[in-house]
Design an enzyme around this catalytic site. Structure first.
Site, PDB file in Angstrom:
ATOM      1  N   HIS A 156       0.794  -1.155  -0.375  1.00  0.00           N
ATOM      2  CA  HIS A 156      -0.334  -0.272   0.546  1.00  0.00           C
ATOM      3  C   HIS A 156       0.783   1.362  -0.185  1.00  0.00           C
ATOM      4  O   HIS A 156       0.279   2.061   0.180  1.00  0.00           O
ATOM      5  CB  HIS A 156      -1.208  -0.141   1.265  1.00  0.00           C
ATOM      6  CG  HIS A 156      -2.596  -1.687   0.634  1.00  0.00           C
ATOM      7  ND1 HIS A 156      -3.152  -0.745   0.992  1.00  0.00           N
ATOM      8  CD2 HIS A 156      -1.950  -1.991   1.782  1.00  0.00           C
ATOM      9  CE1 HIS A 156      -4.059  -1.788   0.826  1.00  0.00           C
ATOM     10  NE2 HIS A 156      -3.623  -2.480   1.532  1.00  0.00           N
ATOM     11  N   LYS A 161      -8.166  13.824   5.232  1.00  0.00           N
ATOM     12  CA  LYS A 161      -7.644  12.468   4.877  1.00  0.00           C
ATOM     13  C   LYS A 161      -5.963  12.865   6.098  1.00  0.00           C
ATOM     14  O   LYS A 161      -6.557  13.840   6.109  1.00  0.00           O
ATOM     15  CB  LYS A 161      -6.713  12.310   3.572  1.00  0.00           C
ATOM     16  CG  LYS A 161      -6.189  13.575   3.023  1.00  0.00           C
ATOM     17  CD  LYS A 161      -5.107  13.587   1.684  1.00  0.00           C
ATOM     18  CE  LYS A 161      -6.625  13.600   0.345  1.00  0.00           C
ATOM     19  NZ  LYS A 161      -6.441  12.859  -0.516  1.00  0.00           N
ATOM     20  N   ARG A 162      -5.451  11.688   5.750  1.00  0.00           N
ATOM     21  CA  ARG A 162      -4.927  11.762   7.338  1.00  0.00           C
ATOM     22  C   ARG A 162      -3.792  12.807   6.937  1.00  0.00           C
ATOM     23  O   ARG A 162      -3.997  13.941   5.531  1.00  0.00           O
ATOM     24  CB  ARG A 162      -4.211  10.880   7.889  1.00  0.00           C
ATOM     25  CG  ARG A 162      -4.899   9.542   8.149  1.00  0.00           C
ATOM     26  CD  ARG A 162      -5.158   9.474   9.374  1.00  0.00           C
ATOM     27  NE  ARG A 162      -3.383  10.230  10.625  1.00  0.00           N
ATOM     28  CZ  ARG A 162      -3.543   9.228  11.777  1.00  0.00           C
ATOM     29  NH1 ARG A 162      -5.120   8.146  11.329  1.00  0.00           N
ATOM     30  NH2 ARG A 162      -2.907   8.587  12.062  1.00  0.00           N
ATOM     31  N   LYS A 220       0.713  14.544   1.490  1.00  0.00           N
ATOM     32  CA  LYS A 220      -0.482  14.313   1.113  1.00  0.00           C
ATOM     33  C   LYS A 220      -0.634  16.041   0.663  1.00  0.00           C
ATOM     34  O   LYS A 220      -1.674  16.954   0.199  1.00  0.00           O
ATOM     35  CB  LYS A 220      -1.177  13.800   1.488  1.00  0.00           C
ATOM     36  CG  LYS A 220      -1.550  12.252   2.045  1.00  0.00           C
ATOM     37  CD  LYS A 220      -2.271  12.257   2.896  1.00  0.00           C
ATOM     38  CE  LYS A 220      -1.992  10.568   3.478  1.00  0.00           C
ATOM     39  NZ  LYS A 220      -3.352   9.647   2.279  1.00  0.00           N
ATOM     40  N   THR A 257      -9.091   6.968  -1.530  1.00  0.00           N
ATOM     41  CA  THR A 257      -9.088   6.303  -2.221  1.00  0.00           C
ATOM     42  C   THR A 257     -10.760   7.221  -1.915  1.00  0.00           C
ATOM     43  O   THR A 257     -12.014   7.060  -2.041  1.00  0.00           O
ATOM     44  CB  THR A 257     -10.223   5.278  -0.894  1.00  0.00           C
ATOM     45  OG1 THR A 257      -9.687   5.022   0.340  1.00  0.00           O
ATOM     46  CG2 THR A 257      -9.292   3.351  -1.676  1.00  0.00           C
ATOM     47  N   LYS A 305     -14.926   8.473  -3.544  1.00  0.00           N
ATOM     48  CA  LYS A 305     -15.746   9.047  -2.923  1.00  0.00           C
ATOM     49  C   LYS A 305     -16.354  10.432  -3.061  1.00  0.00           C
ATOM     50  O   LYS A 305     -17.895  10.306  -3.144  1.00  0.00           O
ATOM     51  CB  LYS A 305     -16.123   8.622  -1.103  1.00  0.00           C
ATOM     52  CG  LYS A 305     -15.287   7.446  -1.302  1.00  0.00           C
ATOM     53  CD  LYS A 305     -14.627   7.760   1.177  1.00  0.00           C
ATOM     54  CE  LYS A 305     -14.129   5.901   0.838  1.00  0.00           C
ATOM     55  NZ  LYS A 305     -12.963   5.926   2.010  1.00  0.00           N
TER      56      LYS A 305
HETATM   57  I1  GPV Z   1       0.996   1.817   4.002  1.00  0.00           I
HETATM   58  N1  GPV Z   1      -1.851   3.608   3.519  1.00  0.00           N
HETATM   59  C1  GPV Z   1      -2.536   3.756   4.278  1.00  0.00           C
HETATM   60  O1  GPV Z   1      -3.789   3.714   4.807  1.00  0.00           O
HETATM   61  N2  GPV Z   1      -1.943   3.309   6.244  1.00  0.00           N
HETATM   62  C2  GPV Z   1      -0.678   3.146   5.717  1.00  0.00           C
HETATM   63  O2  GPV Z   1      -0.212   2.518   6.264  1.00  0.00           O
HETATM   64  C3  GPV Z   1      -0.315   2.433   4.466  1.00  0.00           C
HETATM   65  C4  GPV Z   1      -1.063   2.648   3.359  1.00  0.00           C
HETATM   66  C5  GPV Z   1      -3.159   4.238   2.508  1.00  0.00           C
HETATM   67  C6  GPV Z   1      -2.478   4.312   1.038  1.00  0.00           C
HETATM   68  O3  GPV Z   1      -1.932   6.034   1.418  1.00  0.00           O
HETATM   69  C7  GPV Z   1      -3.557   4.749   0.124  1.00  0.00           C
HETATM   70  O4  GPV Z   1      -3.122   5.366  -0.925  1.00  0.00           O
HETATM   71  C8  GPV Z   1      -4.786   4.081  -0.119  1.00  0.00           C
HETATM   72  O5  GPV Z   1      -5.594   4.663  -0.751  1.00  0.00           O
HETATM   73  C9  GPV Z   1      -4.821   3.058   0.892  1.00  0.00           C
HETATM   74  O6  GPV Z   1      -3.609   2.527   1.904  1.00  0.00           O
HETATM   75  C10 GPV Z   1      -5.445   1.923   0.413  1.00  0.00           C
HETATM   76  O7  GPV Z   1      -4.810   0.988  -0.229  1.00  0.00           O
END
Ligand code: GPV
Length: 838
Positions: free
Chosen positions: A373, A564-565, A570, A672, A676
């Site tokens: 991820h 988002k976080r 980001k 994601t 949404k």
């Molecule tokens: I590695 N992601 C997350 O939320 N936490 C993590 O520790 C890690 C990956 C996220 C990515 O940042 C996103 O781009 C992605 O859409 C999401 O994982 C689901 O795949």
């Protein structure tokens, strides 16, 4: 009396209080639960009593389907997907279960007849925040789609006593509050104290040869805990399939400290108990940032050991031949957090079930598949050998053995290539020695995937390049998706109704059907209704903002949202640079005719991530000045919504006009939230990063606001030596914006406060904000200008929604099922329930 029993149900299903679905039965069942579960009479019942009474009413309907699913799977020994994840960010259950049961309207009616408002009860639910962000939410969307597609599946995770912290904002700074989500009980779970499994830690190993001449290793642990299962049913949309989410809680083993107790060390024994229960006490709140804490490795191993022991236990109930384990189960590793599973399954098969190594290794590799991820190097998990070896001595031996055999094969493929060998090795030998969890996951899996097309390509070129060259056949892409049930039907009933009135309800299960909206993009009447729905959603969000943070925003202004976080990659602070640019322009030209603009932010920062917390402070500081400066005269508003979570997301996405997806190209694996927003009719302003690339492909370049450098352009920039100070010095507006922050304009004259942010931008700018600044500002201007042409905007909004079909998590799960899991749907009939009455 209207029956809401799903079509195809046998008529033996009689209308009893536990399973009936008529308004009258639901009302009676609710009152029954209020009396006999909550122990309350109406005059003194609280909102929470009402919520719980309703939750138990709904749970009964779930359990009927769950038991039928479990029985069907057991009778058929169905092939089952196990989704292993350290995080499941589920969000509130009640509303979603009502949608999936098809009982939302009936229950709303039943509550109304009781003099209650369903919305008030829905607001009572404390959401289970057992995840940080995208990764945990993806696991939750996938559980919804697995059930909806009637795929037998178990989600295995950790039942954290405290989920992701609640965020408060004090004086513009983030403050973390413990998330005591279990305080008032959790009606959606069933404790399974009889499903209890031992998990060992520490100690040492010894080996011997048994009387049959077999080499055996015994692990004598220093500590032992037990995992207790807590089960939550996950129902699919308008099907009878209810899958199992099994979360584990750690507890001390009573008998283990009996010795200490007998010798009089009562407090020693109690301390042991406390230490054991600490394992599942709290979710680590770091998103994409490694912390390297021993307790975190304990959590990971605890989850994996419980999950794999449980699978073997279930398997042995039906067959004694473990060599076919991978025919019954396929296990998906959600990032490397559960990657220790590879060594644990080997240990269980070899040490405890006495299978030969090679047999066990075949089973193991055919069992696991790994999803990556992130490309961020600081997020790649690695554990120092001393820590790993002291906690999991047997696993370290097993990993050495796996590694030795693996490297022998690599030598055959690349004779003499020592550097490649060092890169592929599961053990990092540079300076400090580490176990590399991504390497373990790659070696131990038959399939490896990224989460968007661009991400999967970059994986092959960068972090997993050597593995790709060695075994290209293992690699594939599985672009993420989101569930339209929670992220449309539940959160945006207005748009759901409008769409269904025109194209029917098929789209809820077959999101591609949204294409049928395309012709309506030219229909003025439809466009007017579309606009009205969005406006209503914006009014609702404006009310919420007023109530939450006391800022009044104009629902006719453009709602430009970034939730988002908080992470430097980001680039929330890039959005801030644009806000200050607009502000500066208004200061220069007070009568400038700009599109009234509301910027809405939300997101949590990891508690130890100072820069991210400073970005939150910056947003709030800019908000304070901009929102009250008379020159601005309400044309710009900046809002930071505290405690952004799933519940908040459900309010925010439906109300967005513009979706901010502005990460540095190459850093966001997928995203994601981008999906949404677009699904709810927002237009995207974004970079060519993650799934933005595919969203733009689907909705059409003319319906997407693109800006910024591409991955290739950024690579070129760095190759030539990136000099952000030159960009700032050559761009007068950019320089003024940076200087305005530095001179203390947003910090009551404090010139030090934001220095870490601004200085980094001038000198290093790892995430290339300055390189993308002008392009972003220009693109923002183009978007806001276009917003004034509401006819055009609405048309683009409709086309966006019409073309978002690809981004359903149903599509993603279908791809996993076909390409990786090789698993088929199993239809669950609602069988004769007469045994309930017996
Ligand atoms: I590695 N992601 C997350 O939320 N936490 C993590 O520790 C890690 C990956 C996220 C990515 O940042 C996103 O781009 C992605 O859409 C999401 O994982 C689901 O795949």
């Amino acid at each position: 009396m209207t029956s809401l029993i799903p079509p195809g149900c046998p008529t033996v299903l009689t209308e009893d209080d536990r399973t009936g679905t008529s308004v009258e039965t639901l009302r009676r069942a609710f009152m029954d639960n209020l009396f006999f579960v909550q122990g309350r009479f109406p005059e003194v019942a609280t909102k929470n009593d009402h919520y719980l009474a309703l939750a138990y009413t709904v749970r009964d309907r779930l359990l009927l389907r769950w038991l039928n699913s479990a029985k069907t799977y057991r009778d058929q020994f169905s092939r089952t997907v196990c989704y292993l994840s350290a995080e499941f960010l589920l969000g509130p259950h009640l509303g979603n279960n009502l949608i999936n049961l098809g009982l939302y309207d009936a229950v709303a009616e039943a509550m109304q007849q009781t003099g209650l408002d369903l919305n008030v009860l829905l607001d009572q639910e404390e959401e289970p925040g057992l995840g940080n962000g995208g990764l945990g939410r993806l696991a939750a969307c996938y559980m919804d789609s697995l059930a909806t597609l009637e795929i037998p599946a178990i989600g295995y995770g950790i039942r954290y006593e405290y989920g992701i912290f609640d965020q408060e904002i004090r004086d513009g700074w983030q403050v973390e509050i413990t998330d005591k989500w279990l305080r008032y009980g959790n009606p959606w779970e069933i404790a399974r104290p009889e499903i209890t499994l031992p998990v060992k830690f520490g100690g040492s190993t010894y080996s011997y040869t048994d009387d049959q001449g077999r080499y055996r290793v015994v692990w004598q642990p220093h500590q032992m805990v037990q995992g207790i299962a807590y089960d939550t049913p996950i129902l699919g949309y308008k099907v009878n399939t209810a899958n199992l989410l099994r979360l584990w809680r750690a507890e001390a083993i009573e008998s283990f400290d009996f010795q200490a107790f007998n010798t009089g060390d009562y407090y020693g024994a109690v301390n042991e108990k406390i230490a054991s229960e600490n394992i599942t006490k709290v979710l680590y709140p770091n998103d994409e940032q490694l912390q390297g804490k021993e307790l975190r490795l304990m959590q990971q191993y605890f989850l994996c050991s419980c999950a794999l022991q449980d699978m073997i236990r279930l398997y042995l109930q039906c067959s004694s031949d473990l060599t076919r384990f991978h025919h019954k189960f396929t296990v998906q590793l959600n990032d490397t957090h559960p990657a220790i599973s590879v060594a644990e399954l080997m240990r269980l098969l070899v040490d405890e079930h006495l299978l030969p190594w090679d047999t066990a290794w075949d089973i193991t590799r055919q069992t696991f598949a790994y999803t990556n991820h992130t490309l961020l190097p600081e997020a790649l998990e690695k554990w120092p050998l001393p820590l790993f070896g002291s906690l999991l001595p047997r696993h370290l031996q097993i990993i050495y053995e796996i590694n030795q055999r693996f490297l022998d094969q690599v030598r055959l493929a690349y004779p003499g290539d020592q550097e490649r060998l060092a890169r592929l090795s599961i053990i990092d030998e540079s300076e400090c020695r580490y176990v590399r969890m991504a390497n373990l996951a790659c070696v131990g899996s038959h399939a490896i995937n990224g989460v968007a097309a661009l991400h999967s390509e970059l994986l092959k070129q960068t972090v997993l390049r050597d593995f790709y060259e060695l075994t290209p056949e293992k690699f594939s892409n599985k672009t993420n998706g989101v569930t339209p049930r929670r992220w449309m039907v539940l959160s945006n009933p207005g748009l759901t109704r409008l769409i269904s009135n025109h194209i029917g309800e098929d789209w809820i299960k077959h999101l591609d059907q949204l294409r049928r909206l395309e012709p309506l993009a030219e229909d003025a009447g439809f466009a007017a209704e579309w606009h009205a729905v969005k406006h209503k959603n914006k009014v609702r969000l404006a009310e919420y903002i007023q109530q939450r943070v006391g800022i009044s925003v104009d629902p006719s202004s453009i709602f430009d949202i970034l939730v988002k976080r908080i992470h430097e990659y980001k680039r929330q602070h890039l959005c801030v640079l644009n806000i200050i640019t607009l502000y500066q322009r208004l200061k220069d030209h007070p009568n400038l005719d700009i599109t009234p603009h509301t910027f809405i932010f939300g997101g949590k920062a990891a508690p130890g991530y100072y820069k991210a917390k400073l970005i939150i402070k910056l947003i709030n500081s800019v908000a304070e000045v901009v929102n009250t400066d008379p020159t601005v005269a309400d044309r710009l508003k900046v809002v930071f919504l505290p405690d952004y979570n799933v519940t908040c997301g459900q309010r925010v996405y439906p109300a967005a006009d513009l979706s901010e997806q502005i990460s540095t190209a190459g850093y966001e694996a997928s995203g994601t939230g981008n999906m949404k927003f677009a699904l709810n009719g927002a237009l995207t302003i974004g970079t060519l990063d993650g799934a933005n690339v595919e969203i733009r492909e689907e909705v059409g370049a003319e319906n997407f606001f693109l800006f910024g450098n591409t991955v290739e352009q950024l690579q070129e920039i760095w190759r030539n030596g990136y000099r952000p100070w030159e960009i700032a010095n050559n761009n007068p507006m950019l320089k003024r914006v940076l200087d305005l922050i530095s001179c203390g304009h947003f910090s009551h004259g404090d010139t030090e406060l934001f220095r870490p942010i601004v200085e980094h931008l001038w000198q290093n700018d790892r995430y290339c904000l300055l390189a993308d600044y002008q392009s972003y500002v220009d693109c923002q201007e183009q978007a806001t200008r276009l917003y004034r042409d509401q006819k055009q905007w609405v048309k683009m909004s409709i086309l966006n929604v019409a073309r978002m079909g690809k981004f359903s998590s149903d599509r993603a799960i279908r791809e996993y099922c076909e390409d990786i899991w090789r698993v088929q749907p199993v239809h669950v009939p609602l069988a004769d329930t007469s045994y309930i009455a017996q």
